[in-house]
Design a protein around this motif. Structure first.
Motif, PDB file in Angstrom:
ATOM      1  N   ASP A   3       0.847  -1.187   0.000  1.00  0.00           N
ATOM      2  CA  ASP A   3       0.000   0.000   0.000  1.00  0.00           C
ATOM      3  C   ASP A   3       0.882   1.237   0.000  1.00  0.00           C
ATOM      4  OD1 ASP A   3      -2.339   1.409  -0.033  1.00  0.00           O
ATOM      5  OD2 ASP A   3      -2.585   1.404   2.139  1.00  0.00           O
ATOM      6  N   PHE A   4       0.480   2.237  -0.753  1.00  0.00           N
ATOM      7  CA  PHE A   4       1.242   3.481  -0.850  1.00  0.00           C
ATOM      8  C   PHE A   4       0.293   4.653  -0.686  1.00  0.00           C
ATOM      9  CE2 PHE A   4       3.153   0.345  -3.758  1.00  0.00           C
ATOM     10  CZ  PHE A   4       4.386   0.185  -3.144  1.00  0.00           C
ATOM     11  N   ALA A   5       0.809   5.725  -0.095  1.00  0.00           N
ATOM     12  CA  ALA A   5       0.016   6.954   0.012  1.00  0.00           C
ATOM     13  C   ALA A   5      -0.160   7.543  -1.385  1.00  0.00           C
ATOM     14  CB  ALA A   5       0.726   7.944   0.927  1.00  0.00           C
ATOM     15  N   HIS A   6      -1.258   8.255  -1.594  1.00  0.00           N
ATOM     16  CA  HIS A   6      -1.490   8.866  -2.897  1.00  0.00           C
ATOM     17  C   HIS A   6      -0.634  10.118  -3.088  1.00  0.00           C
ATOM     18  CE1 HIS A   6      -3.559   9.331  -6.654  1.00  0.00           C
ATOM     19  NE2 HIS A   6      -3.854  10.597  -6.369  1.00  0.00           N
ATOM     20  N   THR A   7       0.025  10.564  -2.036  1.00  0.00           N
ATOM     21  CA  THR A   7       0.907  11.729  -2.099  1.00  0.00           C
ATOM     22  C   THR A   7       1.989  11.517  -3.160  1.00  0.00           C
ATOM     23  OG1 THR A   7       0.619  11.957   0.282  1.00  0.00           O
ATOM     24  CG2 THR A   7       2.416  13.215  -0.722  1.00  0.00           C
ATOM     25  N   PRO A   8       2.232  12.502  -4.026  1.00  0.00           N
ATOM     26  CA  PRO A   8       3.308  12.348  -5.013  1.00  0.00           C
ATOM     27  C   PRO A   8       4.667  12.197  -4.345  1.00  0.00           C
ATOM     28  CG  PRO A   8       1.864  14.173  -5.615  1.00  0.00           C
ATOM     29  CD  PRO A   8       1.479  13.756  -4.222  1.00  0.00           C
ATOM     30  N   GLY A 141      11.391   7.670   3.463  1.00  0.00           N
ATOM     31  CA  GLY A 141       9.935   7.751   3.474  1.00  0.00           C
ATOM     32  C   GLY A 141       9.238   7.097   2.303  1.00  0.00           C
ATOM     33  N   LEU A 142       9.944   6.246   1.573  1.00  0.00           N
ATOM     34  CA  LEU A 142       9.343   5.519   0.461  1.00  0.00           C
ATOM     35  C   LEU A 142       9.214   4.047   0.803  1.00  0.00           C
ATOM     36  CD1 LEU A 142      11.251   7.132  -2.557  1.00  0.00           C
ATOM     37  CD2 LEU A 142       8.989   7.726  -1.669  1.00  0.00           C
ATOM     38  N   GLY A 143       8.369   3.356   0.072  1.00  0.00           N
ATOM     39  CA  GLY A 143       8.204   1.926   0.246  1.00  0.00           C
ATOM     40  C   GLY A 143       8.325   1.226  -1.092  1.00  0.00           C
ATOM     41  N   LEU A 144       8.740  -0.031  -1.057  1.00  0.00           N
ATOM     42  CA  LEU A 144       8.890  -0.840  -2.268  1.00  0.00           C
ATOM     43  C   LEU A 144       8.243  -2.197  -2.065  1.00  0.00           C
ATOM     44  CD1 LEU A 144      12.629  -0.099  -3.141  1.00  0.00           C
ATOM     45  CD2 LEU A 144      10.628   0.701  -4.408  1.00  0.00           C
ATOM     46  N   CYS A 145       7.698  -2.738  -3.143  1.00  0.00           N
ATOM     47  CA  CYS A 145       7.111  -4.070  -3.124  1.00  0.00           C
ATOM     48  C   CYS A 145       7.716  -4.877  -4.262  1.00  0.00           C
ATOM     49  CB  CYS A 145       5.597  -3.985  -3.298  1.00  0.00           C
ATOM     50  SG  CYS A 145       4.782  -5.604  -3.388  1.00  0.00           S
ATOM     51  N   GLY A 146       8.353  -5.996  -3.929  1.00  0.00           N
ATOM     52  CA  GLY A 146       8.937  -6.862  -4.945  1.00  0.00           C
ATOM     53  C   GLY A 146       7.850  -7.590  -5.727  1.00  0.00           C
ATOM     54  N   ILE A 147       8.044  -7.662  -7.039  1.00  0.00           N
ATOM     55  CA  ILE A 147       7.082  -8.315  -7.929  1.00  0.00           C
ATOM     56  C   ILE A 147       7.772  -9.492  -8.610  1.00  0.00           C
ATOM     57  CG2 ILE A 147       5.612  -8.047  -9.953  1.00  0.00           C
ATOM     58  CD1 ILE A 147       4.655  -6.461  -7.530  1.00  0.00           C
ATOM     59  N   GLY A 148       7.236 -10.677  -8.416  1.00  0.00           N
ATOM     60  CA  GLY A 148       7.872 -11.863  -8.967  1.00  0.00           C
ATOM     61  C   GLY A 148       7.446 -12.223 -10.367  1.00  0.00           C
ATOM     62  N   ILE A 168      15.108  -9.574 -14.685  1.00  0.00           N
ATOM     63  CA  ILE A 168      15.406 -10.437 -13.538  1.00  0.00           C
ATOM     64  C   ILE A 168      14.422 -10.209 -12.401  1.00  0.00           C
ATOM     65  CG2 ILE A 168      17.167 -11.144 -11.873  1.00  0.00           C
ATOM     66  CD1 ILE A 168      17.854 -11.763 -14.803  1.00  0.00           C
ATOM     67  N   TYR A 169      14.102  -8.959 -12.132  1.00  0.00           N
ATOM     68  CA  TYR A 169      13.255  -8.648 -10.978  1.00  0.00           C
ATOM     69  C   TYR A 169      12.649  -7.271 -11.152  1.00  0.00           C
ATOM     70  CZ  TYR A 169      12.036  -8.696  -5.949  1.00  0.00           C
ATOM     71  OH  TYR A 169      11.380  -8.692  -4.744  1.00  0.00           O
ATOM     72  N   SER A 170      11.512  -7.044 -10.512  1.00  0.00           N
ATOM     73  CA  SER A 170      10.846  -5.754 -10.584  1.00  0.00           C
ATOM     74  C   SER A 170      10.309  -5.373  -9.213  1.00  0.00           C
ATOM     75  CB  SER A 170       9.698  -5.821 -11.603  1.00  0.00           C
ATOM     76  OG  SER A 170       8.984  -4.612 -11.634  1.00  0.00           O
ATOM     77  N   MET A 171      10.168  -4.071  -8.994  1.00  0.00           N
ATOM     78  CA  MET A 171       9.616  -3.567  -7.745  1.00  0.00           C
ATOM     79  C   MET A 171       8.678  -2.405  -8.054  1.00  0.00           C
ATOM     80  SD  MET A 171      13.106  -3.564  -5.435  1.00  0.00           S
ATOM     81  CE  MET A 171      12.372  -4.116  -3.887  1.00  0.00           C
ATOM     82  N   LEU A 172       7.627  -2.277  -7.254  1.00  0.00           N
ATOM     83  CA  LEU A 172       6.721  -1.146  -7.330  1.00  0.00           C
ATOM     84  C   LEU A 172       6.956  -0.268  -6.116  1.00  0.00           C
ATOM     85  CD1 LEU A 172       3.483  -3.031  -8.425  1.00  0.00           C
ATOM     86  CD2 LEU A 172       4.884  -1.513  -9.846  1.00  0.00           C
ATOM     87  N   GLY A 173       6.863   1.056  -6.311  1.00  0.00           N
ATOM     88  CA  GLY A 173       7.163   1.940  -5.192  1.00  0.00           C
ATOM     89  C   GLY A 173       6.290   3.166  -5.131  1.00  0.00           C
ATOM     90  N   GLY A 174       6.355   3.809  -3.994  1.00  0.00           N
ATOM     91  CA  GLY A 174       5.615   5.044  -3.769  1.00  0.00           C
ATOM     92  C   GLY A 174       5.888   5.554  -2.375  1.00  0.00           C
ATOM     93  N   VAL A 175       5.166   6.582  -1.995  1.00  0.00           N
ATOM     94  CA  VAL A 175       5.319   7.153  -0.654  1.00  0.00           C
ATOM     95  C   VAL A 175       4.738   6.192   0.369  1.00  0.00           C
ATOM     96  CG1 VAL A 175       4.633   9.053   0.867  1.00  0.00           C
ATOM     97  CG2 VAL A 175       5.267   9.516  -1.514  1.00  0.00           C
ATOM     98  N   ALA A 176       5.518   5.895   1.381  1.00  0.00           N
ATOM     99  CA  ALA A 176       5.046   5.018   2.447  1.00  0.00           C
ATOM    100  C   ALA A 176       4.007   5.758   3.295  1.00  0.00           C
ATOM    101  CB  ALA A 176       6.214   4.574   3.325  1.00  0.00           C
TER     102      ALA A 176
END
Length: 196
Positions: A3-8, A141-148, A168-176
């Motif tokens: 989950d990520f905040a909608h804040t840019p 203050g950011l968060g990342l989620c690994g995508i398999g 090889i690998y991907s991650m999704l990110g945004g403001v925590a």
């Protein structure tokens, strides 16, 4: 984190996070913060930015140049469709994310030396890169989620990858969720390159 905040994302946050993957000067020669088999560093980093989700940076696809410490714009019209992700598991995370990070191995840079072991070597390198990036993201203050799993052909088109490139690998990110950490600003509007 899914989950990520909608804040840019603030540009300084992105800059500070990506600094974990940059080549840094050292008295005896430039150094990375992670190891690579034979010092080859065949794993490249690409970034996809959504419209309006990172302040001060246009949407589209980018290549992270670790030695020049810049984020180079590849295609402003590039779009990463949510259908690239698993509908039930990863697509909701993609919809909330501000950006996506892709670790792509240029196998032509390592296979001549490591042969059949090349895939193992790039997996180890990518793991280190993802760990450094995740640790640094949390500090700013950011968060990342690994995508398999995602549609690799769409990623190849997004960054105009060649036959020797392997995702090889991907991650999704945004403001925590919660308060954001401070970061230092660096952006060159004239060249459309992002100075880290």
């Amino acid at each position: 984190m899914r989950d990520f905040a909608h804040t840019p994302v603030a540009l300084p946050q992105l800059s500070d996070m990506l600094s974990a993957l940059m080549q840094n000067p050292a008295p005896d020669g430039p150094r990375f913060q992670y190891a690579s088999a034979g010092g080859l560093y065949p794993v490249q980093t690409y970034l996809y930015v959504k419209q309006g989700r990172i302040d001060g940076i246009a949407p589209g696809s980018y290549y992270l140049h670790p030695r020049e410490r810049t984020l180079i714009r590849l295609d402003s019209d590039a779009t990463l469709d949510g259908d690239s992700y698993d509908y039930f598991v990863n697509r909701p995370t993609y919809e909330r994310a501000a950006f996506a990070v892709f670790f792509v191995a240029d196998m032509s840079a390592i296979t001549p030396i490591y042969g059949a072991a090349s895939r193992d070597m790039v997996l180890l390198e990518t793991g280190q890169m993802a760990q450094h990036l995740t640790s640094r993201a949390g500090e700013v203050g950011l968060g990342l989620c690994g995508i398999g799993n995602l549609e690799k052909n769409r990623v190849a088109d997004l960054f105009d990858l060649g036959a020797a490139h392997q995702l090889i690998y991907s991650m999704l990110g945004g403001v925590a969720p919660g308060p954001m950490a401070p970061a230092s600003d660096a952006y060159n509007d004239d060249t459309e390159e992002f100075d880290i």
